[in-house]
Design an enzyme around this catalytic site. Structure first.
Site, PDB file in Angstrom:
ATOM      1  N   LYS A 209     -21.531  -8.015  -4.150  1.00 53.81           N
ATOM      2  CA  LYS A 209     -20.731  -9.064  -3.493  1.00 53.81           C
ATOM      3  C   LYS A 209     -20.242 -10.015  -4.593  1.00 53.81           C
ATOM      4  CE  LYS A 209     -20.423 -12.819  -1.932  1.00 53.81           C
ATOM      5  NZ  LYS A 209     -19.416 -13.789  -2.420  1.00 53.81           N
ATOM      6  N   GLU A 283     -30.293 -15.730 -12.224  1.00 55.02           N
ATOM      7  CA  GLU A 283     -29.702 -16.335 -13.433  1.00 55.02           C
ATOM      8  C   GLU A 283     -28.936 -17.552 -12.953  1.00 55.02           C
ATOM      9  OE1 GLU A 283     -30.199 -15.368 -16.473  1.00 55.02           O
ATOM     10  OE2 GLU A 283     -31.055 -13.377 -16.172  1.00 55.02           O
ATOM     11  N   CYS A 317     -22.509 -20.908 -18.091  1.00 55.87           N
ATOM     12  CA  CYS A 317     -23.872 -21.313 -17.748  1.00 55.87           C
ATOM     13  C   CYS A 317     -24.606 -21.844 -18.967  1.00 55.87           C
ATOM     14  CB  CYS A 317     -24.623 -20.127 -17.168  1.00 55.87           C
ATOM     15  SG  CYS A 317     -24.566 -18.683 -18.231  1.00 55.87           S
ATOM     16  N   GLU A 414     -25.548 -30.338 -13.829  1.00 52.03           N
ATOM     17  CA  GLU A 414     -24.615 -29.383 -14.421  1.00 52.03           C
ATOM     18  C   GLU A 414     -23.206 -29.678 -13.891  1.00 52.03           C
ATOM     19  OE1 GLU A 414     -24.502 -25.285 -12.981  1.00 52.03           O
ATOM     20  OE2 GLU A 414     -24.589 -24.614 -15.059  1.00 52.03           O
TER      21      GLU A 414
HETATM   22  P1  NAD Z   1     -22.426 -20.183  -6.403  1.00 49.49           P
HETATM   23  O1  NAD Z   1     -23.902 -20.289  -6.308  1.00 49.49           O
HETATM   24  O2  NAD Z   1     -21.606 -21.111  -5.593  1.00 49.49           O
HETATM   25  O3  NAD Z   1     -21.941 -18.724  -5.956  1.00 49.49           O
HETATM   26  C1  NAD Z   1     -22.408 -17.554  -6.617  1.00 49.49           C
HETATM   27  C2  NAD Z   1     -22.281 -16.384  -5.670  1.00 49.49           C
HETATM   28  O4  NAD Z   1     -23.159 -16.570  -4.569  1.00 49.49           O
HETATM   29  C3  NAD Z   1     -20.892 -16.192  -5.067  1.00 49.49           C
HETATM   30  O5  NAD Z   1     -20.645 -14.805  -4.948  1.00 49.49           O
HETATM   31  C4  NAD Z   1     -21.031 -16.822  -3.691  1.00 49.49           C
HETATM   32  O6  NAD Z   1     -20.127 -16.323  -2.725  1.00 49.49           O
HETATM   33  C5  NAD Z   1     -22.447 -16.437  -3.331  1.00 49.49           C
HETATM   34  N1  NAD Z   1     -23.100 -17.309  -2.369  1.00 49.49           N
HETATM   35  C6  NAD Z   1     -22.831 -18.608  -2.077  1.00 49.49           C
HETATM   36  N2  NAD Z   1     -23.691 -19.069  -1.139  1.00 49.49           N
HETATM   37  C7  NAD Z   1     -24.534 -18.037  -0.846  1.00 49.49           C
HETATM   38  C8  NAD Z   1     -25.663 -17.896   0.028  1.00 49.49           C
HETATM   39  N3  NAD Z   1     -26.106 -18.902   0.772  1.00 49.49           N
HETATM   40  N4  NAD Z   1     -26.287 -16.703   0.047  1.00 49.49           N
HETATM   41  C9  NAD Z   1     -25.890 -15.676  -0.730  1.00 49.49           C
HETATM   42  N5  NAD Z   1     -24.826 -15.755  -1.550  1.00 49.49           N
HETATM   43  C10 NAD Z   1     -24.155 -16.924  -1.621  1.00 49.49           C
HETATM   44  O7  NAD Z   1     -22.074 -20.276  -7.950  1.00 49.49           O
HETATM   45  P2  NAD Z   1     -20.624 -20.256  -8.632  1.00 49.49           P
HETATM   46  O8  NAD Z   1     -19.984 -21.583  -8.410  1.00 49.49           O
HETATM   47  O9  NAD Z   1     -19.891 -19.024  -8.228  1.00 49.49           O
HETATM   48  O10 NAD Z   1     -21.002 -20.079 -10.171  1.00 49.49           O
HETATM   49  C11 NAD Z   1     -21.296 -21.127 -11.016  1.00 49.49           C
HETATM   50  C12 NAD Z   1     -22.794 -21.231 -11.229  1.00 49.49           C
HETATM   51  O11 NAD Z   1     -23.287 -20.001 -11.788  1.00 49.49           O
HETATM   52  C13 NAD Z   1     -23.182 -22.288 -12.236  1.00 49.49           C
HETATM   53  O12 NAD Z   1     -24.281 -23.023 -11.753  1.00 49.49           O
HETATM   54  C14 NAD Z   1     -23.594 -21.493 -13.475  1.00 49.49           C
HETATM   55  O13 NAD Z   1     -24.484 -22.151 -14.340  1.00 49.49           O
HETATM   56  C15 NAD Z   1     -24.172 -20.276 -12.865  1.00 49.49           C
HETATM   57  N6  NAD Z   1     -24.167 -19.181 -13.845  1.00 49.49           N
HETATM   58  C16 NAD Z   1     -25.354 -18.782 -14.398  1.00 49.49           C
HETATM   59  C17 NAD Z   1     -25.371 -17.774 -15.360  1.00 49.49           C
HETATM   60  C18 NAD Z   1     -26.664 -17.313 -15.989  1.00 49.49           C
HETATM   61  O14 NAD Z   1     -26.684 -16.218 -16.547  1.00 49.49           O
HETATM   62  N7  NAD Z   1     -27.739 -18.077 -15.927  1.00 49.49           N
HETATM   63  C19 NAD Z   1     -24.172 -17.168 -15.743  1.00 49.49           C
HETATM   64  C20 NAD Z   1     -22.984 -17.609 -15.168  1.00 49.49           C
HETATM   65  C21 NAD Z   1     -22.994 -18.608 -14.204  1.00 49.49           C
END
Ligand code: NAD
Length: 514
Positions: A209, A283, A317, A414
């Site tokens: 997804k 992550e 991230c 963040e």
């Molecule tokens: P997000 O948590 O909003 O969404 C990530 C994914 O989760 C999307 O596909 C979204 O549709 C899905 N999602 C949202 N709510 C959900 C739920 N309740 N249940 C299941 N899935 C759900 O994050 P984002 O805004 O897409 O990404 C940015 C974040 O990702 C930042 O916090 C960043 O630090 C983190 N990130 C971490 C790493 C790492 O390796 N540690 C790498 C890249 C990004």
């Protein structure tokens, strides 16, 4: 100025910007084109949502909608998970010889390499990242497919000689079952590959997804997965927003959830998974310290700090968003950093000489500018930027705040944008205390010419990665992941397949009478 990301560092063509000049005219050919429409991949078929609902994708540079994908319903999610379950239970993939899975991943890696340009362009349209970053980064995805495929062929447990006479014991590693991979928008294919390839190499089946902001590149990868001859049902791709992700996490037939995204979503997922003991790797977010000591090579440190926080418009991230600078060089450092922040070339992510592109989405623009408002409310000392640019596209200026209080929300939370919080420190102990004064623990940087100091800092910083006199370097041979609220588990590295296998212990009585 070159904002080197680690993918660029890996790709050898960094610095060969002429190679990218050819992409600049593409935008004219995109103008006026009909929406790109893609369907989901379920059980080997390309399907719309059962209720025909769709969502559209925005190009953050032109602010035009350019693509449309389905929004999977709960019944579509069930269909995808059931398909992955059937494929797993049939043994067509889980019992295939590891060498056959490796061969399929090699074919997939080659197909990705052959389609690097198209996959990179899709990601540029989806999230506004620079073409000069997305080409090497997509090449890294191809090489990850080969690497994890090879690791799959090496999957192994261990044997011990137990003290109990006439017994032998060993462990095996077996695939977990149906994996759900949920990915964010900031690096769609790299972050997917770190899950997809080890999961497949170990014999699992998968439902992917992608983020609602960046679904197209993942669906394009699905087309290559089909071409690589990976059997129907082994890889399924559903699209939609958080509700679709949540339905996937809640599905009782999902055995393992591999998630990259915000800490908030990660916590929600972990709670659901705990109810049925589904395996989880997370992550999550970061607020990483990049620490400059008095004796550092200041020019290198400034370049490293700039790459750390302004590359990808800070939407990484591992962004080095808290810049800790020792008092002896603090004033000079701040002045030089602020001058550079004011001088970046911002513009079309396709252009070869653009240094910073737009933010990825309107939601991200609202989030980053809300922190500018908070900074004004907190009376922070603004050294550069701090505004949305008065031009089309989702652009904010590279921003530097000087000497903010430790309790400032901009120091603690963040932001995921090009915002550097620069803070002075007096000595090593204070640097350690400030570095660890965060709920996160994803990454960190140390700039010094004193090897003993560097080694002491490596031990004392509570983070999954410490970079010394560099920042953002990485690659599939070394694990990546977080301490504390930055996650659970590690992706990449020699033990990457441990996240996608169960350990089974075997005891054999070697003296049994038949
Ligand atoms: P997000 O948590 O909003 O969404 C990530 C994914 O989760 C999307 O596909 C979204 O549709 C899905 N999602 C949202 N709510 C959900 C739920 N309740 N249940 C299941 N899935 C759900 O994050 P984002 O805004 O897409 O990404 C940015 C974040 O990702 C930042 O916090 C960043 O630090 C983190 N990130 C971490 C790493 C790492 O390796 N540690 C790498 C890249 C990004």
């Amino acid at each position: 100025m070159n904002l080197l990301t680690y993918e660029q560092a890996l790709g050898s063509e960094d610095g060969c910007r002429e190679e990218y000049l050819m992409y600049e005219g593409l935008r004219n050919t995109w103008a006026g084109q009909p929406l790109v429409r893609k369907n989901m991949l379920i059980d080997g078929k390309w399907v719309a949502a059962s209720d025909q609902a769709t969502l559209s994708c925005l190009d953050p540079y032109s602010e035009q909608e350019w693509a449309e994908v389905p929004v999977a319903t709960v019944s579509d999610v069930d269909h995808a998970v059931s398909s992955a379950r059937r494929a797993f239970d049939s043994g067509i993939w889980s019992n295939a010889p590891p060498a056959a899975r490796f061969a399929a991943l090699r074919r997939l890696g080659q197909l990705i390499e052959d389609n690097v340009e198209a996959l990179a362009l899709a990601q540029v349209r989806e999230n506004g990242k620079l073409m000069t970053e997305m080409v090497p980064s997509t090449r890294a995805v191809a090489s990850d497919s080969h690497f994890f495929g090879a690791l799959g062929e090496m999957t192994h447990g261990y044997t011990v000689e137990p003290s109990i006479p006439n017994f032998t014991a060993y462990t095996r590693r077996e695939p977990i079952g149906v994996v759900a991979a949920i990915t964010p928008w900031n690096n769609p294919l790299v972050l997917l590959g770190w899950k997809l390839f080890p999961a497949l190499a170990a014999g699992n089946t998968i439902v992917i997804k992608p983020s609602e902001v960046t679904p197209v590149s993942t669906l394009m990868l699905g087309e290559l997965i089909e071409k690589a001859g990976i059997p129907a049902g082994v890889v399924n791709i559903i699209t939609g927003a958080g509700a679709t992700g949540q339905a996937l996490v809640q599905h009782p037939d999902v055995d393992k959830i591999a998630f990259t995204g915000s800490t908030q979503t990660g916590v929600a997922i972990a709670k659901i998974a705990a109810e049925r003991q589904a395996r989880v790797s997370l992550e999550l977010g970061g607020k990483s310290p990049n620490i400059v000591f008095n004796d550092a090579n200041l020019s290198s440190a400034i370049n490293g700090v700039i790459g750390g926080i302004f590359a990808a418009a800070g939407q990484a991230c591992n962004a080095g968003s808290r810049v800790l600078v020792q008092r002896g060089v603090y004033n000079e450092f701040l002045e030089r950093l602020s001058q550079r922040a004011n001088a970046f070339r911002m513009g079309d992510p396709l252009a070869a000489d653009t240094e910073i592109g737009p933010l990825s989405s309107r939601a991200q623009m609202a989030k980053v500018t809300s922190y500018f408002d908070i900074a004004r409310g907190e009376n922070l000392n603004l050294a550069a930027g701090g505004v949305r640019l008065d031009r089309p596209g989702l652009f904010v200026s590279p921003t530097v705040y000087a000497d903010p209080p430790k309790a400032s929300r901009l120091v603690r939370e963040e932001i995921f944008g090009p915002v550097a919080m620069v803070m002075p420190f007096d000595d090593e102990q204070e640097a350690v205390t400030l570095a660890n004064d965060t709920i996160f623990g994803l990454a960190s940087g140390v700039w010094t010419q004193n090897l003993s100091l560097a080694h002491r800092m490596i031990k004392k910083i509570r983070a999954g990665t410490v970079w010394v006199n560099t920042y953002r370097m990485g690659g599939h041979v070394i694990p990546f992941g977080g301490f504390k609220a930055s996650g659970v588990g590690r992706e990449m590295g020699l033990h990457a397949l441990d996240q996608y296998t169960e350990s089974k212990s075997v005891w054999i009585n070697t003296d049994a009478q038949s």
